[in-house]
Design a protein around this motif. Sequence first.
Motif, PDB file in Angstrom:
ATOM      1  N   LEU A 151       0.820  -1.203   0.000  1.00  0.00           N
ATOM      2  CA  LEU A 151       0.000   0.000   0.000  1.00  0.00           C
ATOM      3  C   LEU A 151       0.861   1.264   0.000  1.00  0.00           C
ATOM      4  CD1 LEU A 151      -2.783  -1.043   2.521  1.00  0.00           C
ATOM      5  CD2 LEU A 151      -3.142  -0.456   0.116  1.00  0.00           C
ATOM      6  N   ARG A 152       1.951   1.247   0.745  1.00  0.00           N
ATOM      7  CA  ARG A 152       2.821   2.422   0.794  1.00  0.00           C
ATOM      8  C   ARG A 152       3.432   2.691  -0.577  1.00  0.00           C
ATOM      9  NH1 ARG A 152       5.661   0.683   4.482  1.00  0.00           N
ATOM     10  NH2 ARG A 152       4.447   1.536   6.198  1.00  0.00           N
ATOM     11  N   ARG A 153       3.883   1.651  -1.254  1.00  0.00           N
ATOM     12  CA  ARG A 153       4.467   1.838  -2.583  1.00  0.00           C
ATOM     13  C   ARG A 153       3.418   2.314  -3.584  1.00  0.00           C
ATOM     14  NH1 ARG A 153       8.662  -3.038  -3.928  1.00  0.00           N
ATOM     15  NH2 ARG A 153       8.406  -2.075  -6.004  1.00  0.00           N
ATOM     16  N   LEU A 154       2.225   1.762  -3.512  1.00  0.00           N
ATOM     17  CA  LEU A 154       1.162   2.187  -4.424  1.00  0.00           C
ATOM     18  C   LEU A 154       0.736   3.628  -4.144  1.00  0.00           C
ATOM     19  CD1 LEU A 154      -0.966  -1.094  -4.358  1.00  0.00           C
ATOM     20  CD2 LEU A 154       0.420  -0.253  -6.272  1.00  0.00           C
ATOM     21  N   ARG A 155       0.628   3.980  -2.872  1.00  0.00           N
ATOM     22  CA  ARG A 155       0.288   5.356  -2.514  1.00  0.00           C
ATOM     23  C   ARG A 155       1.345   6.323  -3.036  1.00  0.00           C
ATOM     24  NH1 ARG A 155       1.502   7.092   3.456  1.00  0.00           N
ATOM     25  NH2 ARG A 155       3.550   6.823   2.466  1.00  0.00           N
ATOM     26  N   ASP A 156       2.600   5.977  -2.853  1.00  0.00           N
ATOM     27  CA  ASP A 156       3.678   6.858  -3.291  1.00  0.00           C
ATOM     28  C   ASP A 156       3.722   6.983  -4.814  1.00  0.00           C
ATOM     29  OD1 ASP A 156       4.311   7.152  -0.642  1.00  0.00           O
ATOM     30  OD2 ASP A 156       6.074   5.831  -0.688  1.00  0.00           O
ATOM     31  N   ALA A 157       3.213   5.960  -5.522  1.00  0.00           N
ATOM     32  CA  ALA A 157       3.173   6.017  -6.983  1.00  0.00           C
ATOM     33  C   ALA A 157       1.996   6.828  -7.502  1.00  0.00           C
ATOM     34  CB  ALA A 157       3.117   4.603  -7.558  1.00  0.00           C
ATOM     35  N   GLY A 158       0.983   7.049  -6.650  1.00  0.00           N
ATOM     36  CA  GLY A 158      -0.156   7.851  -7.100  1.00  0.00           C
ATOM     37  C   GLY A 158      -1.520   7.375  -6.659  1.00  0.00           C
TER      38      GLY A 158
END
Length: 350
Positions: A151-158
Amino acid sequence: MPEPVAGRLSDAEALDLLEHADLLEVGAAADEVRRRLHPEREVTFVVDRNINYTDYCVSGCRFCAFYKEPGSGAGYLLTRDEIFRKIEETLALGGTAIMMQGGLSPDLDVCWFERVFADIRERYPIHIHSLSPPEVVHIARQSGLTVPETLRRLRDAGLGSLPGGGAEVLVDRVRHEISPHKIGVDAWLGVMRDAHALGLKTTATMMFGSVDTPAERVEHLRRIRDLQDETGGFTAFIPWTFAATNTALEDGHLPPTGVDYLRLLAVSRVYLDNVPNLQASWVTQGLRMGQVALAFGANDLGSTMIEENVVRAAGVSHSVTVDELVRLISAAGCTAVQRDTLYREVRRFD
């Protein structure tokens, strides 16, 4: 965190309302709650688009008419150019968000979604409201990551927020019968808890009327209310009825009625005293029932649904323009307000 209303409805009381209460009386009680939470008599909607990026899925849910077997060659995976074209069409129609959801593909990991989301964020002024909890868990497994890391990586991607898909009914007995290969109740709630902790708002849903009982529907509501007490991260609750056409559950299935839908909607409004918005599912119920739902606790009509493929595969197809939604809301004696995914005003139709 939202404060619960004094005199909170108990599970036993909610079950009694579902099974025995006069429909108009429970509707009036729900409308009273709606008026307390939204005294301005505004009814909101969002202009967005469902982008079903693939129909290949390893889950094989018995209630689903949309999925294709991976490796069968019968399905599809959208290219990034196809996704971009759909976004451009959405923006041209005044859309503010996309909801990307798809099957649990064995060929997609977190890197694929990171690239797509980052490209979208770089190219377009649009909110990414995407990936249900089953998709998040699947992506995490495919990538060898924990759910919070994913979730953190997806959030940081947009990624901007999560839809509440894949909930069906949050009772493991029901899930084992209709979707035995999909995540269980604790995993679904865990994704939402982790998303809320990372600052991602989400919606909550219920697809009822497959093999569930009224008591199990109340159990679902309790799980949503309990997590909302804990995190305050749900923006809305959206129930809809199961459509059996073209699914493995079609034979002998007795579909829920419009009365069943309105009763569940109204009880949801009274029971979920800490969830600010209740959305009427005109996509599955039809526009006229969506309008009636505004007198049974609903304050939101969801999306104009520029594109939708999953429910359509089960034989239910409705579409609407902004002008049609505004006329429908006005005819119900309310003020139509276009919102964004996070329920911020975009445009009023006084």
